[in-house]
Design an enzyme around this catalytic site. Structure first.
Site, PDB file in Angstrom:
ATOM      1  NE  ARG A 264      50.296  42.483  39.628  1.00  0.00           N
ATOM      2  CZ  ARG A 264      49.330  43.061  39.538  1.00  0.00           C
ATOM      3  NH1 ARG A 264      49.240  44.413  39.753  1.00  0.00           N
ATOM      4  NH2 ARG A 264      48.289  42.148  38.743  1.00  0.00           N
TER       5      ARG A 264
ATOM      6  CG  ASP B 187      44.211  46.629  44.231  1.00  0.00           C
ATOM      7  OD1 ASP B 187      43.068  46.235  44.541  1.00  0.00           O
ATOM      8  OD2 ASP B 187      45.100  45.818  43.939  1.00  0.00           O
TER       9      ASP B 187
ATOM     10  NE  ARG C 159      40.309  45.792  41.332  1.00  0.00           N
ATOM     11  CZ  ARG C 159      41.863  46.005  40.731  1.00  0.00           C
ATOM     12  NH1 ARG C 159      42.637  45.970  41.858  1.00  0.00           N
ATOM     13  NH2 ARG C 159      42.043  45.782  39.731  1.00  0.00           N
TER      14      ARG C 159
ATOM     15  CB  CYS D 167      50.550  50.714  36.481  1.00  0.00           C
ATOM     16  SG  CYS D 167      50.604  49.905  37.814  1.00  0.00           S
TER      17      CYS D 167
HETATM   18  C1  PEP Z   1      46.041  48.632  40.389  1.00  0.00           C
HETATM   19  O1  PEP Z   1      45.923  48.126  41.539  1.00  0.00           O
HETATM   20  O2  PEP Z   1      45.899  49.605  39.996  1.00  0.00           O
HETATM   21  C2  PEP Z   1      46.958  47.745  39.437  1.00  0.00           C
HETATM   22  C3  PEP Z   1      47.367  48.267  38.630  1.00  0.00           C
HETATM   23  O3  PEP Z   1      46.992  46.528  39.703  1.00  0.00           O
HETATM   24  P1  PEP Z   1      45.540  45.432  39.656  1.00  0.00           P
HETATM   25  O4  PEP Z   1      44.587  46.345  38.918  1.00  0.00           O
HETATM   26  O5  PEP Z   1      46.099  44.138  38.780  1.00  0.00           O
HETATM   27  O6  PEP Z   1      45.353  45.151  41.145  1.00  0.00           O
HETATM   28 MG    MG Z   2      46.472  46.020  42.314  1.00  0.00          MG
END
Ligand code: PEP
Ligand code: MG
Length: 594
Positions: free
Chosen positions: A339, A460, A470, A507
């Site tokens: 990413r 997110d 969050r 993910c």
């Molecule tokens: C998400 O936002 O779900 C993600 C996989 O990325 P991060 O938790 O790093 O924001």
């Molecule tokens: Mg994210």
């Protein structure tokens, strides 16, 4: 007889499994206010000596960290401390601070702050992104000097065998720096299930309870403490009876110390034959072992911004290339998805610039990259070069529309042309989009037409769909992963990917929770990426369910009017369809208001 200090119990949120009895190790929040006081003329020499001693201690400490970093976190981490050591030993910088102490007759802390602020202001005006990024090195070094002056001895972090780290708000970069071999658990006042510190704690198997609100100020280093993630609780000064109850539990090897449970590997199929891929989410080299151990099908998400955890944007193309090659090697044939830096969020907030009023809605992720062209181009080149010897893909964080994807693709085209001119070998890199903001969901069909794959970031997606921070424990009750709007968003994105004939990987943390993973399968997901240690449970659950039943349950959830109703359905339907897999305690619990 000495009176026993009364036991204090504090409720939070267990975000990484385990029960630990240990000793509090308070992480001093060095960033707290710096005061100014006058120093008498006759004491000035003593004050400057106090400063010199602190500088020497800080640099000694830093050299030690640098030497250890190679072993603990991977070699690519070791060099990042060199710039800091140089600064800490820079006679001009130290001389400026001493001069300020003497000229203004003030305490060393204040002199550090003034000289440091001046320098960072100078750096912030430099046009070149790379050099401007060096301003974060100055901030870091000033912080180290202040910590050394405060008398805090971070060395102790590495000595205590049963240290439980207690802090207000531990940045992921700070966690990455700790001696994780000795830390036994983590307890913080703030944070939520999907905060990056929680994700990292799970990744390295460090039991953690977060969101304890007002706990930190009640502790002292050395206090006895129990961290119990199962009960979402920490207990300070546990009584003899409490300790006796816990001794039995902690006598068992903790999840962390248990011999590696080597999970089944190979193809995973549901009972009705749907093949599911489980990939790994990783951040730090400390987590690399889990990829092989738990049989991950390559790396579904490499959160590359953790490469910058300690030294900001100064990581060179060559250093990045080495790191990406290592990730590709680890992933093997199944490949790794890098990413692009998701900078500017809560995981990196202190390093890059003045804090924003609302960082989650600010210059984050792809926006940061598009604004800081040279940072993004350097990363793209490093990935292209690493792809010459390994299978890599790129995913763009926080995409909101097609034009952002096109701009990055154009940059990739330009960088490829340059590499060809230079005669440098590079590899082809498919491009995907993170689907993690509502705009991307609404544009899913159009975005799907111009990328090679989707990655659904449910952390997110929940945050932005529901407008709930969050990592803010105050609103944790509103962070409802099972909100019908979230499920709708996932459903629409998966359908858009399917219609466009591109793969979609989920993910976010949702994939790592067995009950939620079942719902994802019901929504049509077949590719999940998660912290490796979560794989055995998700694997054994998905191998025992059938996707057709999961679909029926999810369809019913999609008709619900609110999160309470979905949670109720999930409790009753999963619990009755697969009672052996989902005892009541494993399912979302009713809220007190229900
Ligand atoms: C998400 O936002 O779900 C993600 C996989 O990325 P991060 O938790 O790093 O924001
Ligand atoms: Mg994210």
């Amino acid at each position: 007889m000495k009176e026993q200090t009364p036991e204090i119990r504090c409720k939070g949120l267990g975000v990484s499994e385990g029960v630990v009895i240990g000793q509090v190790l308070r992480l001093v929040d060095g960033a707290s206010q710096v005061s100014r006081w006058s120093v008498k003329a006759e004491d000035l020499e003593k004050e400057t000596q106090r400063f010199r001693d602190a500088a020497a201690a800080a640099s000694q400490r830093l050299r030690k960290i640098r030497d250890q970093a190679g072993g603990r976190l991977g070699n690519e981490y070791a060099y990042i401390f060199d710039a800091h050591v140089l600064l800490l030993e820079d006679e001009k910088l130290l001389g400026d601070i001493v001069e300020y102490i003497t000229a203004e007759r003030v305490n060393a802390e204040w002199a550090i702050k003034v000289v440091g602020d001046r320098l960072t202001a100078l750096y912030s005006e430099i046009k070149d992104d790379y050099l401007r990024g060096r301003g974060s090195d100055i901030e870091d070094v000033m912080q180290r000097l202040l910590t050394a002056l405060s008398g805090a001895r971070p060395e102790d972090l590495q000595l205590a065998e049963d240290a439980v780290i207690v802090s207000r708000d531990l940045l992921p970069s700070a966690l990455a720096e700790l001696d994780l071999t000795h830390a036994q658990a983590l307890a913080t006042d703030s944070g939520g299930w999907t905060s990056h510190t929680a994700i990292l704690a799970r990744g390295i198997g460090l039991p953690a309870v977060v969101g304890l609100r007002d706990f930190y100020r009640r502790t002292k280093t050395g206090d006895r403490i129990i961290v119990d993630s199962h009960r979402n609780e920490v207990i300070l000064h546990p009584s003899r009876e409490t300790l006796a109850g816990y001794d039995k539990q902690t006598g068992q090897p903790s999840a962390r110390r248990k011999a590696a449970h080597v999970a089944d590997r190979g193809a995973l199929r549901t009972q009705d034959g749907v093949e599911i891929k489980l990939r790994a989410n990783i951040e730090l080299p400390a987590e690399f072992d889990g990829v092989e151990k738990y049989g991950a099908c390559g790396i579904g998400l490499y959160r590359s911004e953790f490469l910058l955890a300690r030294n900001g944007l100064t990581v060179s193309e060559q250093e990045q290339r080495i790191a990406y090659e290592a990730v590709a090697r680890l992933a093997g044939e199944a490949g790794a998805i890098i990413r692009l830096f998701d900078l500017g969020g809560e995981n990196t907030r202190s390093h890059f610039r003045e804090p924003e009023k609302n960082p989650a809605l600010g210059l984050r992720a792809i926006r940061f990259g598009l604004r800081n062209d040279s940072v993004m181009r350097r990363q793209l080149r490093a990935i292209l070069l690493a792809a010459a010897s390994g299978k890599l893909k790129i995913v763009l964080p926080m995409v909101t529309d097609v034009s952002e994807v096109k701009r990055v693709k154009a940059m990739i085209g330009e960088e490829i042309a340059k590499l060809m001119d230079e005669g440098q070998p590079y590899g082809d890199v498919p491009i995907g989009a993170m689907i993690e903001v509502p705009a991307a969901v609404m544009m899913a069909e159009k975005i799907a037409a111009c990328v090679d794959f989707f990655e659904l970031g449910t952390n997110d997606l929940v945050q932005y769909t529901l407008a709930v921070d969050r990592s803010n424990d105050e609103v944790a009750d509103w962070f409802r992963t099972l909100h019908p709007a979230v499920l709708e968003g996932i459903s629409r994105s998966l359908k858009a990917a399917e219609q466009a004939g591109i793969p979609a990987i989920v993910c976010g943390e949702m994939a790592s929770t067995p009950a939620y993973a079942v719902l994802l399968i019901g929504l049509g997901a077949t590719d999940l990426s998660m912290t490796p240690s979560a794989m055995p449970r998700v694997r054994s659950t998905l191998a025992a369910i059938d996707s057709a039943s999961a679909r029926i349950i999810v369809d019913e959830c999609l008709t619900c009017e609110g999160a309470d109703e979905v949670e109720y359905l999930v409790r009753t339907r999963l619990g009755s369809r697969w009672p052996h897999l989902f005892p009541a305690s494993s399912l979302p619990q009713p809220r007190p208001t229900e």
